[in-house]
Structure formats: structure tokens, C-alpha cells
Write a protein that holds these residues in place. Structure first.
Motif, PDB file in Angstrom:
ATOM      1  N   LEU A 142       0.823  -1.205   0.000  1.00 49.50           N
ATOM      2  CA  LEU A 142       0.000   0.000   0.000  1.00 49.50           C
ATOM      3  C   LEU A 142       0.865   1.266   0.000  1.00 49.50           C
ATOM      4  CD1 LEU A 142      -2.690  -1.119   2.614  1.00 49.50           C
ATOM      5  CD2 LEU A 142      -2.785  -1.321   0.137  1.00 49.50           C
ATOM      6  N   GLN A 143       2.060   1.165  -0.535  1.00 47.20           N
ATOM      7  CA  GLN A 143       3.011   2.273  -0.474  1.00 47.20           C
ATOM      8  C   GLN A 143       2.788   3.368  -1.514  1.00 47.20           C
ATOM      9  OE1 GLN A 143       5.459   2.818   2.045  1.00 47.20           O
ATOM     10  NE2 GLN A 143       3.934   1.418   2.849  1.00 47.20           N
ATOM     11  N   GLY A 144       1.927   3.135  -2.495  1.00 44.45           N
ATOM     12  CA  GLY A 144       1.667   4.169  -3.505  1.00 44.45           C
ATOM     13  C   GLY A 144       1.209   5.467  -2.881  1.00 44.45           C
ATOM     14  N   VAL A 145       0.283   5.374  -1.940  1.00 47.39           N
ATOM     15  CA  VAL A 145      -0.232   6.575  -1.279  1.00 47.39           C
ATOM     16  C   VAL A 145       0.848   7.229  -0.419  1.00 47.39           C
ATOM     17  CG1 VAL A 145      -1.230   5.411   0.755  1.00 47.39           C
ATOM     18  CG2 VAL A 145      -2.216   7.558  -0.056  1.00 47.39           C
ATOM     19  N   VAL A 146       1.690   6.428   0.197  1.00 51.30           N
ATOM     20  CA  VAL A 146       2.779   6.968   1.023  1.00 51.30           C
ATOM     21  C   VAL A 146       3.766   7.720   0.133  1.00 51.30           C
ATOM     22  CG1 VAL A 146       4.659   6.377   2.607  1.00 51.30           C
ATOM     23  CG2 VAL A 146       2.488   5.128   2.728  1.00 51.30           C
ATOM     24  N   GLN A 147       4.083   7.159  -1.037  1.00 47.96           N
ATOM     25  CA  GLN A 147       5.013   7.808  -1.973  1.00 47.96           C
ATOM     26  C   GLN A 147       4.465   9.148  -2.455  1.00 47.96           C
ATOM     27  OE1 GLN A 147       5.617   4.900  -5.065  1.00 47.96           O
ATOM     28  NE2 GLN A 147       6.753   3.516  -3.730  1.00 47.96           N
ATOM     29  N   ILE A 148       3.192   9.175  -2.840  1.00 46.96           N
ATOM     30  CA  ILE A 148       2.590  10.422  -3.322  1.00 46.96           C
ATOM     31  C   ILE A 148       2.552  11.456  -2.188  1.00 46.96           C
ATOM     32  CG2 ILE A 148       0.470  11.505  -4.193  1.00 46.96           C
ATOM     33  CD1 ILE A 148       1.795   9.846  -6.348  1.00 46.96           C
TER      34      ILE A 148
END
Length: 189
Positions: free
Chosen positions: A136-142
Motif C-alpha cells: 500500500l506504499q503508492g499513497v505513502v510515496q505520493i
């Protein structure tokens, strides 16, 4: 090719419910319908994918045009993240989907402050909630990219917000030999 695919996302059962729940002529959010959407998402294999497609389509159709529809759609999205399982979370926190949310509040669409704050608040909340989950790291990256660019997030009391991971239901069942009752996971009953 986008994972969102082609076709009419409102032709699926969950897509039809999302279209109804985000109708701009509604006087306010329809919470019963929002929860029904969550039930559909949780009860079918294609539910999460179909819901994300319909939510994305509704947001892109309405951006810059009808912010009542946008806000209702963001509420449906938030409700699904809080009440649906991991397969929905993986799609909602996907970097491509979160990037679409960021575009929604870009200068091209000239969104009102309430929409900007809602999107940023959702991204911040999800980044915090999912920071330790590798898929679920996509949101963390953005979220990290936006902070690096100097985007100011609204003041949010993350501790006061409703949890994303709702605890399992427990019920106390009394059987013929149970005087005090026994605790069971509701899913095992």
C-alpha cells in the motif's frame, strides 16, 4: 494500459449503486447506500475493481464541473476505505489512482477549498494508516512527494478520526452448557 480498463463502469451492480450515491441532486450523502456499496465490494471478487473504476470515472467526469458530485464520490471512496478489505485498499492506494486524486485538485480544475482539503486529508490519513504495509506504499510515496514539493496539508487530528481497520465483530453466545457465555468471532458463527 491502465489497470482501470475500458467499458462503462456504471453497468456493474456496484457501479450502479455508486452512480446513485453520487447523484448531484441528492440533498445530502445517502449513508445507507454508501454502506450497501461497501457490502457489495466486500462480497464479490470483482467488487473492489468495479468500485474503483466507477469512483474514478465519476471523479474525472465531474472535476471542474460539479463539486457536489465530487464530494459525494470522495465520501463513497472514504467510506469504502474504512469499511472494505485489503483488496480495495490495494487499488485505492495504488500510485496511479492517488495521482488521479491529486490531478482532481490541480489548478486546471480550479476546485473549491473544501475539495482540496478533502483530497489532501484522505491522502494524509491513508499514508499514515498504511505506512507499514508494503503493498500500500503508492499513497505513502505520493504523500511524501507532495510534502517535498511544499504542499501544505490541512490540520488533521489523525487520532480523532475513525479507524480504517475496524475490529472484528465479537458476540457473546449462550449455549445449553454456558452459564457465563462464550466469546466467538462473528465470522465463525
Amino acid at each position: 494500459m491502465s489497470f482501470f480498463g475500458v467499458g462503462n463502469p456504471f453497468s456493474t451492480p456496484v457501479g450502479q449503486k455508486i452512480e446513485q450515491a453520487t447523484d448531484g441532486s441528492l440533498p445530502s450523502e445517502n449513508w445507507a447506500l454508501n454502506m450497501e456499496i461497501c457490502d457489495i465490494v466486500n462480497s464479490s471478487t470483482d467488487g473492489p475493481k468495479d468500485a474503483i473504476k466507477a469512483i474514478r470515472k465519476r471523479l474525472t467526469q465531474s472535476a471542474g464541473k460539479n463539486y457536489t458530485v465530487v464530494m459525494y464520490t470522495l465520501t463513497v471512496l472514504e467510506t469504502c476505505v474504512k469499511n472494505c478489505g485489503k483488496s480495495f485498499h490495494v487499488l485505492a492506494c495504488n500510485k496511479e489512482f492517488i495521482s488521479e486524486l491529486v490531478k482532481l485538485i490541480g489548478p486546471k480544475n480550479d476546485p473549491p477549498t473544501v475539495v482540496q482539503e478533502k483530497v489532501l486529508s484522505l491522502i494524509q490519513c491513508w499514508a499514515d494508516a498504511f505506512q507499514n504495509q508494503p503493498d500500500l506504499q503508492g499513497v505513502v510515496q505520493i504523500y511524501t512527494e507532495l510534502r517535498t514539493k511544499g504542499v501544505e496539508f490541512p490540520m488533521t487530528d489523525l487520532d480523532a478520526m475513525a479507524p480504517i481497520f475496524t475490529p472484528q465483530r465479537v458476540c457473546i453466545c449462550y449455549g445449553p452448557s454456558d452459564k457465563l457465555g462464550s466469546i466467538h468471532n462473528a465470522r465463525s458463527l
